[in-house]
Design an enzyme around this catalytic site. Structure first.
Site, mmCIF file in Angstrom:
data_model
loop_
_atom_site.group_PDB
_atom_site.id
_atom_site.type_symbol
_atom_site.label_atom_id
_atom_site.label_comp_id
_atom_site.label_asym_id
_atom_site.label_seq_id
_atom_site.Cartn_x
_atom_site.Cartn_y
_atom_site.Cartn_z
ATOM 1 C CG HIS A 81 19.407 37.965 50.836
ATOM 2 N ND1 HIS A 81 20.166 36.832 50.644
ATOM 3 C CD2 HIS A 81 18.808 38.331 49.646
ATOM 4 C CE1 HIS A 81 19.720 36.241 49.514
ATOM 5 N NE2 HIS A 81 18.921 36.942 48.847
ATOM 6 C CG HIS A 104 24.884 36.197 54.519
ATOM 7 N ND1 HIS A 104 26.065 36.273 55.144
ATOM 8 C CD2 HIS A 104 24.158 36.568 55.204
ATOM 9 C CE1 HIS A 104 26.190 37.395 56.059
ATOM 10 N NE2 HIS A 104 24.764 37.428 56.303
ATOM 11 C CG HIS A 157 15.270 40.504 47.773
ATOM 12 N ND1 HIS A 157 15.884 40.863 46.704
ATOM 13 C CD2 HIS A 157 15.559 39.166 48.020
ATOM 14 C CE1 HIS A 157 16.582 39.871 46.394
ATOM 15 N NE2 HIS A 157 16.571 39.114 47.226
ATOM 16 C CB CYS A 177 29.698 34.180 52.374
ATOM 17 S SG CYS A 177 27.971 34.878 52.565
ATOM 18 C CG ASP A 196 19.720 43.816 44.584
ATOM 19 O OD1 ASP A 196 19.308 42.848 45.154
ATOM 20 O OD2 ASP A 196 20.411 43.679 43.633
HETATM 21 P P1 5GP Z 1 18.670 36.382 45.931
HETATM 22 O O1 5GP Z 1 18.661 36.012 44.247
HETATM 23 O O2 5GP Z 1 19.644 35.289 46.420
HETATM 24 O O3 5GP Z 1 17.260 36.468 46.590
HETATM 25 O O4 5GP Z 1 19.412 37.815 46.065
HETATM 26 C C1 5GP Z 1 20.541 38.196 45.825
HETATM 27 C C2 5GP Z 1 20.648 39.566 45.551
HETATM 28 O O5 5GP Z 1 22.106 40.299 45.714
HETATM 29 C C3 5GP Z 1 20.272 39.903 44.177
HETATM 30 O O6 5GP Z 1 19.077 40.825 43.945
HETATM 31 C C4 5GP Z 1 21.427 40.711 43.378
HETATM 32 O O7 5GP Z 1 21.336 41.777 42.611
HETATM 33 C C5 5GP Z 1 22.108 41.168 44.848
HETATM 34 N N1 5GP Z 1 23.541 41.166 44.769
HETATM 35 C C6 5GP Z 1 24.452 40.271 43.852
HETATM 36 N N2 5GP Z 1 25.766 40.662 44.239
HETATM 37 C C7 5GP Z 1 25.887 41.822 44.723
HETATM 38 C C8 5GP Z 1 26.827 42.808 45.150
HETATM 39 O O8 5GP Z 1 28.116 42.450 44.914
HETATM 40 N N3 5GP Z 1 26.654 43.785 45.663
HETATM 41 C C9 5GP Z 1 25.246 44.305 46.131
HETATM 42 N N4 5GP Z 1 24.883 45.431 46.633
HETATM 43 N N5 5GP Z 1 24.026 43.357 45.821
HETATM 44 C C10 5GP Z 1 24.207 42.155 44.897
HETATM 45 ZN ZN ZN Z 2 27.769 34.979 54.802
#
Ligand code: 5GP
Ligand code: ZN
Length: 117
Positions: free
Chosen positions: A103, A101, A105, A9, A35
């Site tokens: 989260h 995991h 935003h 993860c 992000d």
């Molecule tokens: P999801 O698409 O699951 O709602 O959001 C995941 C978020 O994690 C995305 O906005 C993506 O840009 C961010 N993200 C992915 N990998 C990394 C990383 O290694 N570091 C950071 N700070 N953000 C990440």
């Molecule tokens: Zn996790």
């Protein structure tokens, strides 16, 4: 197991420090970091330190921790001086979830259209 760190993860690795992130806030139970691919002038992710796969699983397994995450989104908005902002929990791949995991935003610093895309 819910709550336990997962080897595969990405966000557990940010929690344990093995992957760097720009951390803006940390509490005993949560961290907030920028992000890597920001979609707004402020784009911060607030996560529980414990691993839960999505917001629904987090709320079911650990409601007080879910409340900690929500409280921290407000703290981030205050620190970033956001008058208006959006809290998003993408839940499921069809809604754009890519990291499994939980989260939140926190998006702000520009006008945000409704309905979202
Ligand atoms: P999801 O698409 O699951 O709602 O959001 C995941 C978020 O994690 C995305 O906005 C993506 O840009 C961010 N993200 C992915 N990998 C990394 C990383 O290694 N570091 C950071 N700070 N953000 C990440
Ligand atoms: Zn996790």
């Amino acid at each position: 197991m819910a709550g336990e760190p997962q080897d595969d993860c990405l966000f557990c690795k940010i929690v344990d420090g093995s992957i760097p992130a720009t951390i803006v806030r940390e509490t005993g139970t949560t961290i907030a970091f920028r992000d890597i691919n920001p979609q707004a002038p402020t784009h911060v992710l607030v996560i529980p330190k414990a691993h839960h796969r999505d917001a629904a699983a987090l709320a079911a397994a650990a409601p007080e921790l879910a409340a900690d995450v929500l409280r921290e989104t407000q703290a981030v908005a205050d620190e970033e001086k956001l008058e208006s902002y959006r809290i998003v929990f993408n839940t499921g791949s069809g809604a754009g979830q890519t990291v499994w995991h939980a989260h939140a935003h926190v998006l702000g610093g520009r006008g945000l259209d409704w309905p979202p895309g």
